[in-house]
Design a protein around this motif. Structure first.
Motif, PDB file in Angstrom:
ATOM      1  N   ARG A 129       0.992  -1.396  -0.230  1.00  0.00           N
ATOM      2  CA  ARG A 129       0.184   0.057  -0.038  1.00  0.00           C
ATOM      3  C   ARG A 129       0.812   1.290   0.039  1.00  0.00           C
ATOM      4  O   ARG A 129       0.582   1.971  -0.621  1.00  0.00           O
ATOM      5  N   ILE A 130       1.922   1.291   0.815  1.00  0.00           N
ATOM      6  CA  ILE A 130       2.909   2.369   0.943  1.00  0.00           C
ATOM      7  C   ILE A 130       3.359   2.512  -0.478  1.00  0.00           C
ATOM      8  O   ILE A 130       3.587   3.785  -1.123  1.00  0.00           O
ATOM      9  N   THR A 131       4.236   1.544  -0.969  1.00  0.00           N
ATOM     10  CA  THR A 131       5.010   1.535  -2.328  1.00  0.00           C
ATOM     11  C   THR A 131       3.919   2.102  -3.323  1.00  0.00           C
ATOM     12  O   THR A 131       4.115   2.849  -4.136  1.00  0.00           O
ATOM     13  N   ARG A 132       2.715   1.661  -3.508  1.00  0.00           N
ATOM     14  CA  ARG A 132       1.839   1.963  -4.489  1.00  0.00           C
ATOM     15  C   ARG A 132       1.280   3.400  -4.218  1.00  0.00           C
ATOM     16  O   ARG A 132       1.173   4.115  -5.348  1.00  0.00           O
ATOM     17  N   LEU A 133       0.903   3.674  -3.053  1.00  0.00           N
ATOM     18  CA  LEU A 133       0.603   5.186  -2.891  1.00  0.00           C
ATOM     19  C   LEU A 133       1.929   6.164  -3.494  1.00  0.00           C
ATOM     20  O   LEU A 133       1.953   7.278  -4.107  1.00  0.00           O
ATOM     21  N   LEU A 134       3.185   5.959  -2.907  1.00  0.00           N
ATOM     22  CA  LEU A 134       4.206   6.849  -3.392  1.00  0.00           C
ATOM     23  C   LEU A 134       4.244   6.661  -4.967  1.00  0.00           C
ATOM     24  O   LEU A 134       4.732   7.676  -5.459  1.00  0.00           O
ATOM     25  N   ASP A 135       4.298   5.568  -5.441  1.00  0.00           N
ATOM     26  CA  ASP A 135       4.417   5.315  -6.963  1.00  0.00           C
ATOM     27  C   ASP A 135       3.223   6.276  -7.677  1.00  0.00           C
ATOM     28  O   ASP A 135       3.531   6.786  -8.670  1.00  0.00           O
ATOM     29  N   THR A 136       1.820   5.978  -7.130  1.00  0.00           N
ATOM     30  CA  THR A 136       0.604   7.001  -7.778  1.00  0.00           C
ATOM     31  C   THR A 136       1.034   8.342  -7.724  1.00  0.00           C
ATOM     32  O   THR A 136       0.868   9.111  -8.592  1.00  0.00           O
ATOM     33  N   GLN A 137       1.492   8.853  -6.585  1.00  0.00           N
ATOM     34  CA  GLN A 137       1.630  10.188  -6.273  1.00  0.00           C
ATOM     35  C   GLN A 137       2.792  10.629  -7.211  1.00  0.00           C
ATOM     36  O   GLN A 137       2.561  11.780  -7.830  1.00  0.00           O
ATOM     37  N   ALA A 138       3.801   9.761  -7.256  1.00  0.00           N
ATOM     38  CA  ALA A 138       5.075  10.525  -8.228  1.00  0.00           C
ATOM     39  C   ALA A 138       4.527  10.467  -9.571  1.00  0.00           C
ATOM     40  O   ALA A 138       4.782  11.626 -10.480  1.00  0.00           O
ATOM     41  N   LYS A 139       3.720   9.628 -10.172  1.00  0.00           N
ATOM     42  CA  LYS A 139       3.374   9.711 -11.406  1.00  0.00           C
ATOM     43  C   LYS A 139       2.237  10.575 -11.764  1.00  0.00           C
ATOM     44  O   LYS A 139       2.355  11.235 -12.681  1.00  0.00           O
ATOM     45  N   ALA A 140       1.609  10.881 -10.921  1.00  0.00           N
ATOM     46  CA  ALA A 140       0.512  12.171 -10.875  1.00  0.00           C
ATOM     47  C   ALA A 140       1.294  13.568 -11.051  1.00  0.00           C
ATOM     48  O   ALA A 140       0.847  14.287 -11.599  1.00  0.00           O
ATOM     49  N   MET A 141       2.438  13.537 -10.466  1.00  0.00           N
ATOM     50  CA  MET A 141       3.321  14.864 -10.932  1.00  0.00           C
ATOM     51  C   MET A 141       4.003  14.518 -12.009  1.00  0.00           C
ATOM     52  O   MET A 141       5.016  15.416 -12.045  1.00  0.00           O
ATOM     53  N   GLY A 142       3.921  13.730 -12.725  1.00  0.00           N
ATOM     54  CA  GLY A 142       4.929  13.442 -14.023  1.00  0.00           C
ATOM     55  C   GLY A 142       6.206  12.924 -13.638  1.00  0.00           C
ATOM     56  O   GLY A 142       7.165  12.948 -14.426  1.00  0.00           O
ATOM     57  N   PHE A 143       6.534  12.347 -12.514  1.00  0.00           N
ATOM     58  CA  PHE A 143       7.746  11.674 -12.178  1.00  0.00           C
ATOM     59  C   PHE A 143       7.764  10.208 -12.554  1.00  0.00           C
ATOM     60  O   PHE A 143       6.653   9.575 -12.405  1.00  0.00           O
ATOM     61  N   SER A 144       8.663   9.915 -13.110  1.00  0.00           N
ATOM     62  CA  SER A 144       8.991   8.608 -13.405  1.00  0.00           C
ATOM     63  C   SER A 144       9.649   7.623 -12.455  1.00  0.00           C
ATOM     64  O   SER A 144      11.129   7.588 -12.394  1.00  0.00           O
ATOM     65  N   PRO A 145       9.309   7.172 -11.246  1.00  0.00           N
ATOM     66  CA  PRO A 145       9.869   6.603 -10.313  1.00  0.00           C
ATOM     67  C   PRO A 145      10.815   5.079 -10.718  1.00  0.00           C
ATOM     68  O   PRO A 145      10.151   4.603 -11.521  1.00  0.00           O
ATOM     69  N   ARG A 146      12.046   5.234  -9.967  1.00  0.00           N
ATOM     70  CA  ARG A 146      12.763   3.908 -10.634  1.00  0.00           C
ATOM     71  C   ARG A 146      12.734   2.817  -9.323  1.00  0.00           C
ATOM     72  O   ARG A 146      13.209   1.631  -9.599  1.00  0.00           O
ATOM     73  N   ALA A 147      13.053   3.651  -8.285  1.00  0.00           N
ATOM     74  CA  ALA A 147      13.272   2.853  -7.157  1.00  0.00           C
ATOM     75  C   ALA A 147      12.724   3.583  -5.939  1.00  0.00           C
ATOM     76  O   ALA A 147      12.768   4.959  -5.905  1.00  0.00           O
ATOM     77  N   GLN A 148      12.493   3.009  -4.834  1.00  0.00           N
ATOM     78  CA  GLN A 148      11.945   3.469  -3.567  1.00  0.00           C
ATOM     79  C   GLN A 148      12.758   3.048  -2.156  1.00  0.00           C
ATOM     80  O   GLN A 148      12.557   1.937  -2.154  1.00  0.00           O
ATOM     81  N   THR A 149      13.168   3.969  -1.406  1.00  0.00           N
ATOM     82  CA  THR A 149      13.724   3.241  -0.124  1.00  0.00           C
ATOM     83  C   THR A 149      13.128   4.464   0.802  1.00  0.00           C
ATOM     84  O   THR A 149      14.001   5.588   0.994  1.00  0.00           O
ATOM     85  N   LEU A 150      11.984   4.374   1.447  1.00  0.00           N
ATOM     86  CA  LEU A 150      11.594   5.172   2.447  1.00  0.00           C
ATOM     87  C   LEU A 150      12.258   4.869   3.816  1.00  0.00           C
ATOM     88  O   LEU A 150      12.289   3.769   4.222  1.00  0.00           O
ATOM     89  N   GLU A 151      12.762   6.256   4.665  1.00  0.00           N
ATOM     90  CA  GLU A 151      13.414   5.796   5.862  1.00  0.00           C
ATOM     91  C   GLU A 151      12.581   6.572   6.733  1.00  0.00           C
ATOM     92  O   GLU A 151      12.497   7.579   6.813  1.00  0.00           O
ATOM     93  N   VAL A 152      12.204   5.926   7.867  1.00  0.00           N
ATOM     94  CA  VAL A 152      11.362   6.706   8.851  1.00  0.00           C
ATOM     95  C   VAL A 152      12.115   6.379  10.280  1.00  0.00           C
ATOM     96  O   VAL A 152      12.439   5.385  10.633  1.00  0.00           O
ATOM     97  N   HIS A 153      12.671   7.439  10.824  1.00  0.00           N
ATOM     98  CA  HIS A 153      13.445   7.600  11.997  1.00  0.00           C
ATOM     99  C   HIS A 153      12.526   7.737  13.163  1.00  0.00           C
ATOM    100  O   HIS A 153      11.518   8.728  13.236  1.00  0.00           O
ATOM    101  N   GLY A 154      12.760   7.193  14.301  1.00  0.00           N
ATOM    102  CA  GLY A 154      12.196   7.293  15.492  1.00  0.00           C
ATOM    103  C   GLY A 154      12.654   6.406  16.318  1.00  0.00           C
ATOM    104  O   GLY A 154      13.947   6.246  16.404  1.00  0.00           O
ATOM    105  N   LEU A 155      11.882   6.243  17.527  1.00  0.00           N
ATOM    106  CA  LEU A 155      12.195   5.027  18.671  1.00  0.00           C
ATOM    107  C   LEU A 155      11.656   3.861  18.477  1.00  0.00           C
ATOM    108  O   LEU A 155      10.253   4.147  18.346  1.00  0.00           O
TER     109      LEU A 155
END
Length: 162
Positions: A129-155
């Protein structure tokens, strides 16, 4: 009935616990299936990453290689890391400049990570779901994603409770 995010194997941290030997065997099998070679040096670097159980910096790997082999040149370790990254057997965490083993060596995928700033653990949280959402948002902005690595920092839960 579909599984919830917590029930899905790839979002359950307990699913990601692999012994280093079993992980190396899975990577060897994947290499054989892909027709690529896991050289002894590549296997040694991968084994060190898998055994660490947390993100490992390249120079820490180099120090470990020197301790095991007597000497290792940085280019050899970096070439091994490049191969392992290219094949999807490890992930690079840019914010930490470190590497972690991929818990799914047979499939290439985009991965969000939960990174604890307290104990430096990194949990691979594969969730389509996260991958699909990021991919959809990128494409909607005309961006062609090749790879994703999302880093969420916290505890993590352990460090938060401490």
């Amino acid at each position: 009935m579909p599984k919830t995010a917590r029930e899905h194997d790839c979002t359950n941290p307990e699913h990601h616990v692999h012994d280093a030997g079993g992980y190396l065997q899975a990577v060897e099998k994947a290499c054989e299936e892909r027709g690529v070679r896991l050289t002894p040096l590549r296997a040694q670097v991968l084994g060190l990453i898998a055994a660490a159980g947390r993100p490992v910096k390249a120079y820490d790997l180099l120090d470990s290689m020197k301790a095991l082999n007597g000497s290792s040149a940085p280019p050899t370790v970096y070439r091994a890391l490049d191969f392992l990254l290219e094949q999807g057997f490890i992930h690079r965490l840019a914010s930490m400049n470190a590497f972690v083993g991929c818990h799914h060596p047979h499939e290439r995928h985009s991965v969000p990570f939960l990174i604890c700033d307290g104990c430096q653990t990194a949990i691979e949280l594969e969730d389509e779901r996260i991958t699909r959402l990021l991919d959809t948002q990128a494409k909607a902005m005309g961006f062609s994603p090749r790879a994703q690595t999302l880093e969420v920092h916290g505890l993590c839960a352990h460090c938060s409770a401490a």
